[in-house]
Scaffold this motif. Structure first.
Motif, mmCIF file in Angstrom:
data_model
loop_
_atom_site.group_PDB
_atom_site.id
_atom_site.type_symbol
_atom_site.label_atom_id
_atom_site.label_comp_id
_atom_site.label_asym_id
_atom_site.label_seq_id
_atom_site.Cartn_x
_atom_site.Cartn_y
_atom_site.Cartn_z
ATOM 1 N N GLU A 5 0.579 -1.239 -0.071
ATOM 2 C CA GLU A 5 0.088 -0.011 0.000
ATOM 3 C C GLU A 5 0.869 1.288 -0.029
ATOM 4 O O GLU A 5 0.636 1.997 -0.687
ATOM 5 N N THR A 6 1.966 1.162 0.695
ATOM 6 C CA THR A 6 2.710 2.377 0.737
ATOM 7 C C THR A 6 3.399 2.659 -0.611
ATOM 8 O O THR A 6 3.233 3.844 -1.072
ATOM 9 N N GLU A 7 3.794 1.677 -1.343
ATOM 10 C CA GLU A 7 4.569 1.872 -2.659
ATOM 11 C C GLU A 7 3.697 2.283 -3.675
ATOM 12 O O GLU A 7 3.955 2.865 -4.600
ATOM 13 N N SER A 8 2.386 1.737 -3.652
ATOM 14 C CA SER A 8 1.354 1.685 -4.838
ATOM 15 C C SER A 8 0.190 2.750 -4.391
ATOM 16 O O SER A 8 -0.658 2.861 -5.433
ATOM 17 N N LEU A 14 -1.635 -4.677 -9.900
ATOM 18 C CA LEU A 14 -0.777 -4.812 -11.220
ATOM 19 C C LEU A 14 0.038 -5.901 -11.068
ATOM 20 O O LEU A 14 0.754 -5.964 -10.055
ATOM 21 N N ALA A 15 0.618 -6.229 -12.285
ATOM 22 C CA ALA A 15 1.754 -7.181 -12.437
ATOM 23 C C ALA A 15 3.154 -6.447 -11.836
ATOM 24 O O ALA A 15 2.963 -5.015 -11.844
ATOM 25 N N ARG A 20 6.372 -1.636 -10.733
ATOM 26 C CA ARG A 20 7.583 -1.055 -10.651
ATOM 27 C C ARG A 20 7.740 0.325 -11.552
ATOM 28 O O ARG A 20 8.377 1.353 -11.262
ATOM 29 N N ALA A 21 7.344 0.172 -12.851
ATOM 30 C CA ALA A 21 7.419 1.156 -13.954
ATOM 31 C C ALA A 21 6.874 2.360 -13.227
ATOM 32 O O ALA A 21 7.299 3.563 -13.355
ATOM 33 N N HIS A 45 8.636 1.277 -19.630
ATOM 34 C CA HIS A 45 8.915 -0.090 -19.654
ATOM 35 C C HIS A 45 8.439 -0.604 -18.755
ATOM 36 O O HIS A 45 8.411 -0.529 -17.468
ATOM 37 N N GLY A 46 7.537 -1.853 -18.994
ATOM 38 C CA GLY A 46 7.000 -2.421 -18.041
ATOM 39 C C GLY A 46 5.371 -2.370 -18.050
ATOM 40 O O GLY A 46 4.743 -3.148 -17.413
#
Length: 68
Positions: A5-8, A14-15, A20-21, A45-46
Motif C-alpha cells: 500500500e505504501t509503494e502503490s 498490477l503485475a 515498478r514502472a 517500460h513494463g
C-alpha cells in the motif's frame, strides 16, 4: 499500512513490472496518473496493454481519466 500500500498508493493490483514502472516514475497515486496521457503511460517500460486497461478502469471508477 503494509509495504504494498505504501509503494502503490491507490493503484489497482498490477503485475510487478507495471507496478515498478509506475513507482519508478513517481506515479504512486491515481491522481498522478490522471495527469499523464495514456500514450505517456504506455511508453514506460513494463506497462503493457493489460496494465493500461486496469489503470483506465481504476481511473474511471473514481471519475477520472488519462490526460488528453
Amino acid at each position: 499500512m503494509n509495504r504494498q500500500e505504501t509503494e502503490s498508493g491507490d493503484l489497482p493490483k498490477l503485475a510487478n513490472p507495471a507496478l515498478r514502472a509506475l513507482t519508478n516514475a513517481g506515479l504512486t497515486r491515481l491522481e498522478l496518473i490522471a495527469e499523464r496521457s495514456e500514450k505517456e503511460i504506455k511508453q514506460l517500460h513494463g506497462i503493457g496493454p493489460n496494465a493500461v486497461k486496469q489503470l483506465r478502469e481504476a481511473l474511471a471508477a473514481k471519475g477520472m481519466s488519462f490526460a488528453p
